[in-house]
Motif scaffolding. Sequence first.
Motif, PDB file in Angstrom:
ATOM      1  N   ASN A   1       0.832  -1.337   0.105  1.00  0.00           N
ATOM      2  CA  ASN A   1       0.041   0.147   0.172  1.00  0.00           C
ATOM      3  C   ASN A   1       0.798   1.281   0.052  1.00  0.00           C
ATOM      4  OD1 ASN A   1      -2.066  -1.729  -0.087  1.00  0.00           O
ATOM      5  ND2 ASN A   1      -2.744  -1.146   2.120  1.00  0.00           N
ATOM      6  N   VAL A   2       2.037   1.173   0.801  1.00  0.00           N
ATOM      7  CA  VAL A   2       3.058   2.384   0.824  1.00  0.00           C
ATOM      8  C   VAL A   2       3.587   2.787  -0.427  1.00  0.00           C
ATOM      9  CG1 VAL A   2       4.910   3.442   2.142  1.00  0.00           C
ATOM     10  CG2 VAL A   2       2.953   2.231   3.338  1.00  0.00           C
ATOM     11  N   ARG A   3       3.764   1.554  -1.065  1.00  0.00           N
ATOM     12  CA  ARG A   3       4.504   1.789  -2.400  1.00  0.00           C
ATOM     13  C   ARG A   3       3.585   2.156  -3.582  1.00  0.00           C
ATOM     14  NH1 ARG A   3       9.717   0.058  -3.452  1.00  0.00           N
ATOM     15  NH2 ARG A   3      10.923  -1.004  -1.843  1.00  0.00           N
ATOM     16  N   HIS A   4       2.283   2.378  -3.180  1.00  0.00           N
ATOM     17  CA  HIS A   4       1.471   2.920  -4.304  1.00  0.00           C
ATOM     18  C   HIS A   4       1.261   4.359  -3.870  1.00  0.00           C
ATOM     19  CE1 HIS A   4      -0.616  -1.067  -4.860  1.00  0.00           C
ATOM     20  NE2 HIS A   4      -1.103  -0.544  -6.049  1.00  0.00           N
TER      21      HIS A   4
ATOM     22  N   GLY B   1      12.356   1.705  -6.251  1.00  0.00           N
ATOM     23  CA  GLY B   1      12.364   0.156  -7.003  1.00  0.00           C
ATOM     24  C   GLY B   1      12.812  -0.683  -5.709  1.00  0.00           C
ATOM     25  N   PHE B   2      13.498  -1.755  -6.030  1.00  0.00           N
ATOM     26  CA  PHE B   2      13.771  -2.706  -5.246  1.00  0.00           C
ATOM     27  C   PHE B   2      15.160  -3.167  -5.049  1.00  0.00           C
ATOM     28  CE2 PHE B   2       9.463  -3.428  -5.997  1.00  0.00           C
ATOM     29  CZ  PHE B   2       8.933  -3.774  -4.728  1.00  0.00           C
TER      30      PHE B   2
ATOM     31  N   ARG C   1      11.834 -17.031  -9.644  1.00  0.00           N
ATOM     32  CA  ARG C   1      12.454 -18.270 -10.080  1.00  0.00           C
ATOM     33  C   ARG C   1      12.731 -18.333 -11.694  1.00  0.00           C
ATOM     34  NH1 ARG C   1      14.932 -21.060  -5.930  1.00  0.00           N
ATOM     35  NH2 ARG C   1      13.301 -21.392  -3.980  1.00  0.00           N
ATOM     36  N   ASN C   2      11.986 -17.686 -12.362  1.00  0.00           N
ATOM     37  CA  ASN C   2      11.954 -17.639 -13.627  1.00  0.00           C
ATOM     38  C   ASN C   2      12.997 -16.467 -14.255  1.00  0.00           C
ATOM     39  OD1 ASN C   2      10.347 -19.955 -14.109  1.00  0.00           O
ATOM     40  ND2 ASN C   2       8.609 -18.718 -14.253  1.00  0.00           N
ATOM     41  N   GLY C   3      13.275 -15.560 -13.003  1.00  0.00           N
ATOM     42  CA  GLY C   3      14.381 -14.710 -13.612  1.00  0.00           C
ATOM     43  C   GLY C   3      13.382 -13.302 -14.087  1.00  0.00           C
ATOM     44  N   GLU C   4      12.157 -13.092 -13.720  1.00  0.00           N
ATOM     45  CA  GLU C   4      11.297 -12.118 -14.073  1.00  0.00           C
ATOM     46  C   GLU C   4      11.288 -11.114 -13.234  1.00  0.00           C
ATOM     47  OE1 GLU C   4       7.514 -13.347 -15.452  1.00  0.00           O
ATOM     48  OE2 GLU C   4       7.967 -15.353 -15.698  1.00  0.00           O
ATOM     49  N   ILE C   5      11.733 -11.218 -11.980  1.00  0.00           N
ATOM     50  CA  ILE C   5      11.762 -10.272 -10.908  1.00  0.00           C
ATOM     51  C   ILE C   5      13.313 -10.387 -10.361  1.00  0.00           C
ATOM     52  CG2 ILE C   5      10.921  -9.502  -8.811  1.00  0.00           C
ATOM     53  CD1 ILE C   5       8.293 -11.026  -9.284  1.00  0.00           C
ATOM     54  N   PRO C   6      14.119  -9.334 -10.763  1.00  0.00           N
ATOM     55  CA  PRO C   6      15.297  -9.176 -10.140  1.00  0.00           C
ATOM     56  C   PRO C   6      15.210  -8.705  -8.572  1.00  0.00           C
ATOM     57  CG  PRO C   6      14.875  -7.182 -11.223  1.00  0.00           C
ATOM     58  CD  PRO C   6      13.762  -8.129 -11.585  1.00  0.00           C
ATOM     59  N   HIS C   7      16.309  -8.735  -7.775  1.00  0.00           N
ATOM     60  CA  HIS C   7      16.345  -8.363  -6.251  1.00  0.00           C
ATOM     61  C   HIS C   7      15.194  -8.936  -5.311  1.00  0.00           C
ATOM     62  CE1 HIS C   7      19.416  -5.684  -7.934  1.00  0.00           C
ATOM     63  NE2 HIS C   7      18.589  -5.266  -8.768  1.00  0.00           N
TER      64      HIS C   7
END
Length: 198
Positions: A63-66, A73-74, A149-155
């Motif tokens: 919610n806070v990141r909205h 980012g991350f 796991r599929n490498g679609e989300i780094p960090h």
Amino acid sequence: MAENIVWHDASVSKGERQARNKHKSCVLWFTGLSGSGKSTLANALDRKLFNEGLSTYVLDGDNVRHGLNNDLGFTDEDRQENIRRIGEVAKLFVDAGSIVSTAFISPFQSDRDTVRSLLGDEEFVEIYVECELEECERRDVKGLYKKARNGEIPHFTGISSPYEAPEGPELVVNTGVLSVEEAVEAIVVYLRQKQLID
């Protein structure tokens, strides 16, 4: 820090607000892996305390990141700034006499320690929402672990970015073992023992 900024003392003190609310104010800092149950527990506890007449609020990571933190980012640096901002906001809630629950992965011990230093030990309750990675992945209601796991989300914490379990939390609740109701009750018992609530 910019020059020519002077702290302005409030006309109503934190102690006066706590007296009116009939309870102490503090931050309940829920930390743990994605899917461990932080938001679920924070909101279940919030509902219970609110129903008992306490002044409460939940600051949830997503919610806070909205809003407040939608520019972050991350990366490790962004995660650090995310937690710094939340710590400052949580401090304002404590000053307002409320019990604020924060549900953030907050993977780094140093960042959690920084927030603790803003408040002091008596107003910062670190709650480690412990849950095995395999169980968090099994729950995976958002599908994030699969993407990571599929490498679609780094960090992604627990997969491609580390999570540092708390070194000395005030409370550990294992959501792989306890039900939501049992975990909430354990937290309430702790708050009563520490005389944060009646």
